[in-house]
Design an enzyme around this catalytic site. Structure first.
Site, PDB file in Angstrom:
ATOM      1  N   LYS A  38      -3.629   1.737  -5.312  1.00  0.00           N
ATOM      2  CA  LYS A  38      -2.357   1.860  -4.591  1.00  0.00           C
ATOM      3  C   LYS A  38      -2.451   1.203  -3.219  1.00  0.00           C
ATOM      4  CE  LYS A  38       1.843   3.068  -3.558  1.00  0.00           C
ATOM      5  NZ  LYS A  38       2.460   4.395  -3.709  1.00  0.00           N
TER       6      LYS A  38
ATOM      7  N   LYS B  83       1.807   4.897   7.377  1.00  0.00           N
ATOM      8  CA  LYS B  83       0.731   5.767   6.884  1.00  0.00           C
ATOM      9  C   LYS B  83      -0.152   5.011   5.891  1.00  0.00           C
ATOM     10  CE  LYS B  83       1.764   8.640   3.545  1.00  0.00           C
ATOM     11  NZ  LYS B  83       0.879   8.319   2.393  1.00  0.00           N
TER      12      LYS B  83
END
Length: 300
Positions: A180, A248
């Protein structure tokens, strides 16, 4: 697919349509959210609201998570009223859950720590971050990149098929999260490049909104181009996420790059753009907010 009794923590923009797909496949789904209203909104679809994750763990064989960050994952699973609180002696109730599937995007290192902790209690862990955005969740066409044992991934894959077009087993615990990060490095760099192109088009006096049409079929054509140019050139579109989420993820990419000694200068530049956006008060802006960060005044 065999119908199962499932739990789902985090029915947000992504989680809610995923839960609806699970219900549509005939599963019983217990839902929990830190703010109860989001869980209660799914009762009309057939979901059952759990008061705490610990309560959910009494009923569900498999629990899926889609929460904000690593701290939230750890709290939901191992906190005072967490899914495995009873297994760790923090709660008097029995734990039925046998596998946890984490769709959240959190650091690979933390994933490995949490997976080992769960394994010591006899609970399998699959890190399964997704790609495809809210539209993919709604359409049931998400791409899932999974980390965990081959057995655990194989067991949960039929469940994930309710909202995923494919599930790819990438390796042991943490491998899904690392994949990811690769995805987010590509996505954020591409969206930043699209924002730069929109700015160049505008300053050159051409209609930036026509870029997807002009570039269709060429090497610059992509789902991201077709998704983000309209969002950067039109007002009033429903947000599909916040820039703080990109920030983030890119911060986590930077940490992984440092830990592995991987040169990532493009990701570093994107990280600085996102930090600038946060300093400008754009942390909660739509993901297309890159264009607002880069739209500095033109000087004569």
């Amino acid at each position: 697919m065999q119908k199962q009794e499932l739990g789902f923590c985090g029915p947000g923009l992504m989680g809610a349509p995923m839960i609806r797909h699970l219900l549509g496949a005939g599963n019983t789904v217990h839902v929990w959210n830190r703010s109860p209203a989001k869980a209660e909104a799914l009762v009309a679809d057939g979901a059952q609201v759990a008061a705490t994750p610990a309560e959910m763990a009494q009923h569900a064989d498999v629990v899926l998570l889609c929460v904000a960050d690593g701290a939230a994952v750890e709290q939901v699973v191992f906190g005072e009223h967490g899914l495995l609180a009873a297994a760790e002696g923090k709660d008097g109730q029995a734990v039925r859950v046998r596998r946890i599937v984490d769709h959240s995007s959190i650091p690979p290192e933390l994933t490995r720590e949490l997976a080992a902790r769960a394994s010591a209690l006899g609970v399998g862990w699959v890190d399964a971050p997704v790609s495809g955005g809210v539209a993919g969740a709604q359409a049931g066409s998400l791409a899932v990149m999974a980390g965990g044992t081959a057995e655990d991934v194989a067991e949960v894959a039929p469940i994930l098929a309710a909202y995923a077009a494919r599930v790819t087993h990438m390796g042991g615990p943490g491998a899904g999260q690392t994949t990811k990060l690769c995805n987010q490095a590509i996505v954020t760099a591409t969206v930043a490049a699209i924002a730069e192109a929109v700015g160049l088009a505008r300053r050159s006096g051409i209609d930036a909104a026509k870029l997807p049409e002009a570039l269709a079929g060429g090497w610059a054509d992509s789902t991201l181009l077709r998704t983000f140019v309209p969002r950067m050139t039109q007002d009033g579109l429903v947000p599909i996420g916040a820039l703080r989420t990109f920030q983030k993820d890119v911060d986590t990419v930077a940490d992984a790059a440092r830990q592995t000694g991987t040169p990532m200068p493009v990701a570093g530049a994107v990280q600085q753009i996102l930090r600038l956006g946060a300093a400008m008060g754009l942390a909660e802006a739509d993901l297309s907010g890159f264009v607002d960060v880069l739209q500095t005044p033109r000087h004569a």
